[in-house]
Design a protein around this motif. Structure first.
Motif, mmCIF file in Angstrom:
data_model
loop_
_atom_site.group_PDB
_atom_site.id
_atom_site.type_symbol
_atom_site.label_atom_id
_atom_site.label_comp_id
_atom_site.label_asym_id
_atom_site.label_seq_id
_atom_site.Cartn_x
_atom_site.Cartn_y
_atom_site.Cartn_z
ATOM 1 N N LYS A 141 9.617 2.408 1.375
ATOM 2 C CA LYS A 141 9.306 2.376 2.820
ATOM 3 C C LYS A 141 7.965 1.753 3.263
ATOM 4 O O LYS A 141 7.012 2.333 2.544
ATOM 5 C CB LYS A 141 9.738 3.652 3.465
ATOM 6 N N ASN A 142 7.934 0.889 4.102
ATOM 7 C CA ASN A 142 6.612 0.435 4.670
ATOM 8 C C ASN A 142 6.156 1.275 5.857
ATOM 9 O O ASN A 142 6.501 1.382 6.792
ATOM 10 C CB ASN A 142 6.713 -1.097 4.943
ATOM 11 N N THR A 143 5.270 1.968 5.444
ATOM 12 C CA THR A 143 4.858 3.003 6.494
ATOM 13 C C THR A 143 3.552 2.419 7.091
ATOM 14 O O THR A 143 2.910 3.150 7.986
ATOM 15 C CB THR A 143 4.534 4.380 5.821
ATOM 16 N N SER A 144 2.930 1.408 6.598
ATOM 17 C CA SER A 144 1.576 0.647 7.095
ATOM 18 C C SER A 144 1.574 -0.614 6.572
ATOM 19 O O SER A 144 2.440 -1.136 5.822
ATOM 20 C CB SER A 144 0.395 1.614 6.741
ATOM 21 N N ARG B 92 0.674 -0.601 3.094
ATOM 22 C CA ARG B 92 1.804 -0.330 2.034
ATOM 23 C C ARG B 92 2.772 -1.411 2.007
ATOM 24 O O ARG B 92 3.311 -1.626 0.936
ATOM 25 C CB ARG B 92 2.489 0.907 2.858
ATOM 26 N N LYS B 93 3.011 -2.322 3.264
ATOM 27 C CA LYS B 93 3.812 -3.277 3.125
ATOM 28 C C LYS B 93 3.377 -4.337 2.086
ATOM 29 O O LYS B 93 4.295 -4.975 1.217
ATOM 30 C CB LYS B 93 4.274 -3.741 4.494
ATOM 31 N N ASN C 120 3.719 -3.282 -1.415
ATOM 32 C CA ASN C 120 5.124 -3.082 -1.814
ATOM 33 C C ASN C 120 5.566 -4.403 -2.205
ATOM 34 O O ASN C 120 6.226 -4.686 -3.050
ATOM 35 C CB ASN C 120 6.098 -2.499 -0.745
ATOM 36 N N SER D 259 5.926 17.041 0.884
ATOM 37 C CA SER D 259 7.208 16.052 0.363
ATOM 38 C C SER D 259 8.185 16.844 -0.450
ATOM 39 O O SER D 259 9.309 16.280 -0.644
ATOM 40 C CB SER D 259 6.765 14.906 -0.478
ATOM 41 N N TYR E 79 8.567 11.781 2.888
ATOM 42 C CA TYR E 79 7.291 12.155 3.736
ATOM 43 C C TYR E 79 6.200 10.862 3.611
ATOM 44 O O TYR E 79 5.638 10.766 2.784
ATOM 45 C CB TYR E 79 6.725 13.332 3.475
ATOM 46 N N ASN E 80 6.203 10.221 4.754
ATOM 47 C CA ASN E 80 5.512 8.987 4.600
ATOM 48 C C ASN E 80 6.169 8.199 3.576
ATOM 49 O O ASN E 80 7.295 7.678 3.443
ATOM 50 C CB ASN E 80 3.857 8.991 4.425
ATOM 51 N N TYR E 81 5.334 7.673 2.592
ATOM 52 C CA TYR E 81 5.958 6.993 1.326
ATOM 53 C C TYR E 81 6.020 8.051 0.199
ATOM 54 O O TYR E 81 6.226 7.571 -1.147
ATOM 55 C CB TYR E 81 4.892 5.808 1.149
ATOM 56 N N TYR F 112 7.957 11.184 -1.887
ATOM 57 C CA TYR F 112 9.400 11.496 -2.240
ATOM 58 C C TYR F 112 9.440 11.983 -3.613
ATOM 59 O O TYR F 112 8.240 12.275 -4.362
ATOM 60 C CB TYR F 112 10.515 10.433 -2.010
#
Length: 369
Positions: free
Chosen positions: A116-119, A122-123, A126, A199, A273-275, A277
């Motif tokens: 998941k891209n949370t910022s 992070r994108k 990823n 998390s 939780y955010n990125y 898990y």
């Protein structure tokens, strides 16, 4: 062939697989976080065998909680270490760049599957990871969810070698009577064991347990572990007036084995939780080794490979308090079901928790790189 294996820290559950690597290849074990715990929570790490060629990279050059100097040491080691292959489960962005500079083979060992891209940062990271995966010589994927995620990245199927993660069988260790020690001989025990961080979703388990407590007067929730989220969990207990909960702190060795042996059901209620898990969740393996029914969420990697709904436990949706409650209630409501599910857990553990097959998959990744 000289191999650099880059890994965060040495843990007992990696001992067997690393010993096999050391016996078969010329390996230098490079540990980037040995002596430190995840999320600043103390954890029991294993002693590094003297027979291994190993290096611990650690400096005092930090920024926030990150050892920035470690990355400089890692780059130096990989640039000048004269390795033929870099095998890494951590800092893969740096390791991949060094492999390209030195024209080394590169294999990614990975348990990660949720991207998941949370910022914006992070994108970018990823997308870089996806590129690294596609350009790796091979991937060693630990678990079905990981295997599927790398196929979705566009990695060729013949470059991915997969196996479930394996844990130590603590049921073979000596143990004491934890029920007697705690005065819970006549109780049904729900066990949580792990770091107490957001998390992990312990607060959701407590909320589900509070509902269960209204139906049963002979149940108890035992929490093994420490972490910064404990205060929040204790606030939930106070707000809901939960009675039968006991925090016992961190536990290792035969003490941990004793609590697994004592429980009736093991629950790992992790959340996204955010990125963060639960990429795998080795406590699921550990509980199954004791022949216990297990409940986890879809935020737990092991749930895909080790839990069969209604057979040896249940998989609940993350953050779904009602599903956690219903799963525990179904198992507790029938003693024969509880017993049979526990027996099924042990059978699945013996089938899937196979270090020989795990090493063979890793060896195939190395030989096909």
């Amino acid at each position: 062939m000289r191999i650099a294996l880059v890994h965060p820290a040495h843990m007992d559950y990696r001992q067997e697989i690393f010993d096999k690597l050391d016996d078969r290849y010329d390996v230098t074990f490079i540990f980037t976080k040995h002596g430190r715990g995840q999320d600043n929570v103390k954890e029991k790490q294993a002693s590094i065998p003297l027979k291994w060629k190993s290096k611990i990279l650690r400096t005092r050059l930090t920024f926030g909680n990150r050892d920035i100097g470690m990355y400089l040491l890692l780059m130096k080691e990989l640039l000048f270490g004269k390795y033929d292959l870099i095998l890494t489960s951590t800092s893969w962005h740096v390791c991949w760049l060094m492999s390209k500079l030195c024209r080394n083979k590169f294999i990614l060992i990975t348990e990660f599957w949720y991207w998941k891209n949370t910022s914006f940062t992070r994108k970018v990271l990823n997308e870089f990871t996806k590129y690294i995966a596609r350009s790796s010589d091979s991937i060693f994927a630990m678990g079905t969810k990981t295997y599927q995620s790398y196929l979705e990245f566009g990695v060729s199927e013949d470059k991915i070698f997969a196996h479930t993660q394996c844990s130590v069988d603590y049921s073979k260790q000596t143990s004491f009577d934890a029920r007697k020690k705690l005065g819970l001989e006549d109780k049904k025990i729900i066990l949580y064991l792990g770091r107490i961080v957001q998390s992990k979703g312990l607060d959701y388990l407590i909320k589900a347990f509070s509902q269960l407590e209204s139906n049963y007067d002979n149940i108890f929730l035992i929490v093994i572990g420490e972490g910064p989220h404990r205060n929040e969990c204790e606030k939930v207990i106070d707000q809901l007036k939960v009675k039968n909960v006991m925090f016992l702190g961190s536990s290792y060795g035969n003490e941990k084995a004793s609590y697994y042996k004592a429980c009736d059901i093991f629950v790992l209620p992790s959340i996204f939780y955010n990125y963060s898990y639960e990429p795998w969740g080795l406590v699921i393996n550990e509980a199954m080794a004791f022949g216990k029914p297990v409940i986890a969420t879809n935020a737990v990697g092991a749930s895909e490979d080790l839990i069969q709904n209604g057979h040896n436990g249940y998989v609940a949706q993350e953050k779904n308090i009602m599903e956690l409650y219903e799963a525990m209630k179904k198992i507790l409501s029938d003693s024969e079901v509880l017993k049979l599910m526990g027996e099924n857990s042990r059978i699945i553990f013996e089938e899937k928790n196979d270090y020989e097959k795990m090493f063979k998959a890793l060896e195939n990744a190395i030989n096909n790189s």
